[in-house]
Scaffold this motif. Structure first.
Motif, PDB file in Angstrom:
ATOM      1  N   MET A   1     -34.574 -12.375  11.882  1.00 33.03           N
ATOM      2  CA  MET A   1     -34.210 -13.760  11.701  1.00 33.03           C
ATOM      3  C   MET A   1     -34.605 -14.170  10.284  1.00 33.03           C
ATOM      4  SD  MET A   1     -33.185 -16.184  13.671  1.00 33.03           S
ATOM      5  CE  MET A   1     -33.037 -17.767  14.171  1.00 33.03           C
ATOM      6  N   THR A   2     -33.694 -14.846   9.616  1.00 29.30           N
ATOM      7  CA  THR A   2     -34.006 -15.289   8.257  1.00 29.30           C
ATOM      8  C   THR A   2     -34.823 -16.567   8.309  1.00 29.30           C
ATOM      9  OG1 THR A   2     -31.965 -16.549   8.111  1.00 29.30           O
ATOM     10  CG2 THR A   2     -31.904 -14.280   7.336  1.00 29.30           C
ATOM     11  N   GLU A   3     -35.629 -16.708   7.293  1.00 32.45           N
ATOM     12  CA  GLU A   3     -36.430 -17.928   7.232  1.00 32.45           C
ATOM     13  C   GLU A   3     -35.639 -19.002   6.492  1.00 32.45           C
ATOM     14  OE1 GLU A   3     -39.396 -17.125   3.755  1.00 32.45           O
ATOM     15  OE2 GLU A   3     -39.266 -15.367   5.070  1.00 32.45           O
ATOM     16  N   ARG A   4     -36.036 -20.234   6.701  1.00 38.63           N
ATOM     17  CA  ARG A   4     -35.350 -21.355   6.047  1.00 38.63           C
ATOM     18  C   ARG A   4     -35.759 -21.425   4.579  1.00 38.63           C
ATOM     19  NH1 ARG A   4     -32.456 -24.426   8.490  1.00 38.63           N
ATOM     20  NH2 ARG A   4     -32.485 -25.850  10.155  1.00 38.63           N
ATOM     21  N   LYS A   5     -34.825 -21.900   3.765  1.00 40.08           N
ATOM     22  CA  LYS A   5     -35.115 -22.067   2.341  1.00 40.08           C
ATOM     23  C   LYS A   5     -36.102 -23.218   2.182  1.00 40.08           C
ATOM     24  CE  LYS A   5     -32.462 -24.385  -0.686  1.00 40.08           C
ATOM     25  NZ  LYS A   5     -33.384 -25.227  -1.379  1.00 40.08           N
ATOM     26  N   PRO A   6     -37.229 -22.941   1.540  1.00 35.44           N
ATOM     27  CA  PRO A   6     -38.197 -24.025   1.334  1.00 35.44           C
ATOM     28  C   PRO A   6     -37.658 -25.047   0.337  1.00 35.44           C
ATOM     29  CG  PRO A   6     -39.081 -21.897   0.634  1.00 35.44           C
ATOM     30  CD  PRO A   6     -37.686 -21.671   1.093  1.00 35.44           C
ATOM     31  N   PRO A   7     -38.027 -26.300   0.510  1.00 34.99           N
ATOM     32  CA  PRO A   7     -37.548 -27.312  -0.436  1.00 34.99           C
ATOM     33  C   PRO A   7     -38.120 -27.046  -1.834  1.00 34.99           C
ATOM     34  CG  PRO A   7     -39.051 -28.275   1.203  1.00 34.99           C
ATOM     35  CD  PRO A   7     -38.869 -26.845   1.555  1.00 34.99           C
ATOM     36  N   GLY A   8     -37.309 -27.339  -2.836  1.00 35.46           N
ATOM     37  CA  GLY A   8     -37.748 -27.169  -4.211  1.00 35.46           C
ATOM     38  C   GLY A   8     -37.542 -25.777  -4.769  1.00 35.46           C
ATOM     39  N   VAL A   9     -37.097 -24.807  -3.944  1.00 31.70           N
ATOM     40  CA  VAL A   9     -36.848 -23.441  -4.423  1.00 31.70           C
ATOM     41  C   VAL A   9     -35.352 -23.303  -4.662  1.00 31.70           C
ATOM     42  CG1 VAL A   9     -36.960 -20.998  -3.819  1.00 31.70           C
ATOM     43  CG2 VAL A   9     -38.813 -22.529  -3.157  1.00 31.70           C
ATOM     44  N   ASP A  10     -35.012 -22.730  -5.800  1.00 33.79           N
ATOM     45  CA  ASP A  10     -33.606 -22.520  -6.141  1.00 33.79           C
ATOM     46  C   ASP A  10     -32.959 -21.643  -5.065  1.00 33.79           C
ATOM     47  OD1 ASP A  10     -31.241 -22.492  -7.572  1.00 33.79           O
ATOM     48  OD2 ASP A  10     -31.821 -20.698  -8.701  1.00 33.79           O
ATOM     49  N   PHE A  11     -31.753 -22.017  -4.606  1.00 29.60           N
ATOM     50  CA  PHE A  11     -31.097 -21.295  -3.518  1.00 29.60           C
ATOM     51  C   PHE A  11     -30.833 -19.843  -3.897  1.00 29.60           C
ATOM     52  CE2 PHE A  11     -27.401 -19.853  -1.107  1.00 29.60           C
ATOM     53  CZ  PHE A  11     -27.864 -20.047   0.178  1.00 29.60           C
ATOM     54  N   GLU A  12     -30.326 -19.604  -5.101  1.00 31.51           N
ATOM     55  CA  GLU A  12     -30.002 -18.241  -5.510  1.00 31.51           C
ATOM     56  C   GLU A  12     -31.240 -17.354  -5.540  1.00 31.51           C
ATOM     57  OE1 GLU A  12     -27.708 -15.800  -9.038  1.00 31.51           O
ATOM     58  OE2 GLU A  12     -27.797 -17.986  -9.097  1.00 31.51           O
ATOM     59  N   SER A  13     -32.329 -17.837  -6.053  1.00 27.18           N
ATOM     60  CA  SER A  13     -33.525 -17.008  -6.101  1.00 27.18           C
ATOM     61  C   SER A  13     -34.065 -16.749  -4.696  1.00 27.18           C
ATOM     62  CB  SER A  13     -34.598 -17.657  -6.973  1.00 27.18           C
ATOM     63  OG  SER A  13     -35.006 -18.886  -6.405  1.00 27.18           O
ATOM     64  N   PHE A  14     -33.887 -17.711  -3.789  1.00 30.82           N
ATOM     65  CA  PHE A  14     -34.316 -17.537  -2.407  1.00 30.82           C
ATOM     66  C   PHE A  14     -33.529 -16.407  -1.734  1.00 30.82           C
ATOM     67  CE2 PHE A  14     -33.644 -18.711   2.102  1.00 30.82           C
ATOM     68  CZ  PHE A  14     -34.948 -18.598   2.551  1.00 30.82           C
ATOM     69  N   VAL A  15     -32.217 -16.410  -1.924  1.00 34.82           N
ATOM     70  CA  VAL A  15     -31.363 -15.366  -1.343  1.00 34.82           C
ATOM     71  C   VAL A  15     -31.653 -14.021  -1.998  1.00 34.82           C
ATOM     72  CG1 VAL A  15     -28.974 -14.596  -1.094  1.00 34.82           C
ATOM     73  CG2 VAL A  15     -29.553 -16.970  -0.641  1.00 34.82           C
ATOM     74  N   ASP A  16     -31.765 -14.011  -3.316  1.00 37.59           N
ATOM     75  CA  ASP A  16     -32.056 -12.761  -4.021  1.00 37.59           C
ATOM     76  C   ASP A  16     -33.369 -12.150  -3.553  1.00 37.59           C
ATOM     77  OD1 ASP A  16     -29.743 -12.890  -5.486  1.00 37.59           O
ATOM     78  OD2 ASP A  16     -30.677 -13.857  -7.227  1.00 37.59           O
ATOM     79  N   ARG A  17     -34.374 -12.982  -3.309  1.00 35.61           N
ATOM     80  CA  ARG A  17     -35.660 -12.475  -2.836  1.00 35.61           C
ATOM     81  C   ARG A  17     -35.527 -11.853  -1.453  1.00 35.61           C
ATOM     82  NH1 ARG A  17     -39.544 -14.516   0.349  1.00 35.61           N
ATOM     83  NH2 ARG A  17     -38.689 -16.617   0.318  1.00 35.61           N
ATOM     84  N   GLN A  18     -34.756 -12.501  -0.574  1.00 34.63           N
ATOM     85  CA  GLN A  18     -34.575 -11.937   0.775  1.00 34.63           C
ATOM     86  C   GLN A  18     -33.866 -10.591   0.710  1.00 34.63           C
ATOM     87  OE1 GLN A  18     -32.665 -15.163   2.988  1.00 34.63           O
ATOM     88  NE2 GLN A  18     -34.553 -15.310   4.179  1.00 34.63           N
ATOM     89  N   ILE A  19     -32.846 -10.483  -0.136  1.00 31.84           N
ATOM     90  CA  ILE A  19     -32.114  -9.217  -0.284  1.00 31.84           C
ATOM     91  C   ILE A  19     -33.036  -8.137  -0.838  1.00 31.84           C
ATOM     92  CG2 ILE A  19     -30.263  -8.061  -1.552  1.00 31.84           C
ATOM     93  CD1 ILE A  19     -28.668 -10.706  -1.308  1.00 31.84           C
ATOM     94  N   ARG A  20     -33.800  -8.470  -1.876  1.00 29.15           N
ATOM     95  CA  ARG A  20     -34.708  -7.496  -2.476  1.00 29.15           C
ATOM     96  C   ARG A  20     -35.744  -7.008  -1.465  1.00 29.15           C
ATOM     97  NH1 ARG A  20     -39.420  -8.401  -4.114  1.00 29.15           N
ATOM     98  NH2 ARG A  20     -39.142 -10.633  -4.463  1.00 29.15           N
ATOM     99  N   GLU A  21     -36.330  -7.930  -0.705  1.00 31.64           N
ATOM    100  CA  GLU A  21     -37.335  -7.538   0.284  1.00 31.64           C
ATOM    101  C   GLU A  21     -36.720  -6.665   1.385  1.00 31.64           C
ATOM    102  OE1 GLU A  21     -38.994 -11.223   1.584  1.00 31.64           O
ATOM    103  OE2 GLU A  21     -40.248 -11.460  -0.206  1.00 31.64           O
ATOM    104  N   ALA A  22     -35.505  -6.988   1.809  1.00 29.68           N
ATOM    105  CA  ALA A  22     -34.841  -6.166   2.831  1.00 29.68           C
ATOM    106  C   ALA A  22     -34.553  -4.769   2.289  1.00 29.68           C
ATOM    107  CB  ALA A  22     -33.555  -6.836   3.297  1.00 29.68           C
ATOM    108  N   ALA A  23     -34.132  -4.690   1.023  1.00 29.51           N
ATOM    109  CA  ALA A  23     -33.875  -3.382   0.408  1.00 29.51           C
ATOM    110  C   ALA A  23     -35.165  -2.576   0.301  1.00 29.51           C
ATOM    111  CB  ALA A  23     -33.231  -3.562  -0.962  1.00 29.51           C
ATOM    112  N   GLU A  24     -36.255  -3.232  -0.047  1.00 34.23           N
ATOM    113  CA  GLU A  24     -37.538  -2.533  -0.148  1.00 34.23           C
ATOM    114  C   GLU A  24     -38.008  -2.021   1.208  1.00 34.23           C
ATOM    115  OE1 GLU A  24     -40.065  -5.427  -1.968  1.00 34.23           O
ATOM    116  OE2 GLU A  24     -39.229  -5.086  -3.981  1.00 34.23           O
ATOM    117  N   ARG A  25     -37.691  -2.753   2.267  1.00 30.20           N
ATOM    118  CA  ARG A  25     -38.045  -2.300   3.623  1.00 30.20           C
ATOM    119  C   ARG A  25     -37.105  -1.197   4.115  1.00 30.20           C
ATOM    120  NH1 ARG A  25     -38.488  -8.003   4.410  1.00 30.20           N
ATOM    121  NH2 ARG A  25     -36.433  -7.992   5.383  1.00 30.20           N
ATOM    122  N   GLY A  26     -36.006  -0.975   3.396  1.00 28.38           N
ATOM    123  CA  GLY A  26     -35.069   0.078   3.782  1.00 28.38           C
ATOM    124  C   GLY A  26     -34.074  -0.345   4.850  1.00 28.38           C
ATOM    125  N   GLU A  27     -33.857  -1.628   4.985  1.00 31.43           N
ATOM    126  CA  GLU A  27     -32.974  -2.109   6.044  1.00 31.43           C
ATOM    127  C   GLU A  27     -31.501  -1.850   5.763  1.00 31.43           C
ATOM    128  OE1 GLU A  27     -33.861  -6.119   7.148  1.00 31.43           O
ATOM    129  OE2 GLU A  27     -35.977  -5.672   7.455  1.00 31.43           O
TER     130      GLU A  27
END
Length: 132
Positions: free
Chosen positions: A1-27
């Motif tokens: 389940m994805t987490e909600r974007k915290p207020p004040g965080v740029d949307f693109e960087s939030f998505v990019d971080r989720q993708i990077r973390e998923a790639a690092e986990r090998g998903e």
């Protein structure tokens, strides 16, 4: 389940971080196209691309049964030419002869079949001659 974007965080960087973390986990490693090149995008757009892809994956044919059998007979002749043993030649021709005999008993829909049974012994002799 994805987490909600915290207020004040740029949307693109939030998505990019989720993708990077998923790639690092090998998903992404277990995905069906992992490590394969992307399909060629230089071909003109085809509105029926998904139908054609599904038919290809499921082995469906748009040819009438009689034309499909003619194509199988041509493929059998090519397979006989590439066969490495007499047993393989007899098996290939036996399989196609069974299909042709069935089609001759009950003609399929579509254009005329225009096929006769292969003479297995004559084909084996030709195969032997070509190998000599």
């Amino acid at each position: 389940m994805t987490e909600r974007k915290p207020p004040g965080v740029d949307f693109e960087s939030f998505v990019d971080r989720q993708i990077r973390e998923a790639a690092e986990r090998g998903e992404f490693r277990s995905l069906s196209g992992f490590g394969k090149p992307l399909p060629d995008d230089s071909a003109p757009y085809d509105e029926l691309w998904w139908i054609k892809g599904k038919m290809h994956r499921e082995g469906a044919s748009v040819l009438p049964p009689s034309l499909t059998l003619r194509k199988e007979a041509e493929d059998a002749e090519a397979a006989v030419a590439a066969a490495v043993s007499e047993r393989q030649v007899r098996r290939i021709l036996g399989d196609i002869n069974t299909k042709i005999a069935e089609a001759l008993r009950r003609p399929p829909a579509g254009p005329p079949l225009n096929l006769t049974l292969f003479d297995v012994d004559a084909a084996v002799e030709r195969w032997r001659r070509d190998r000599a």
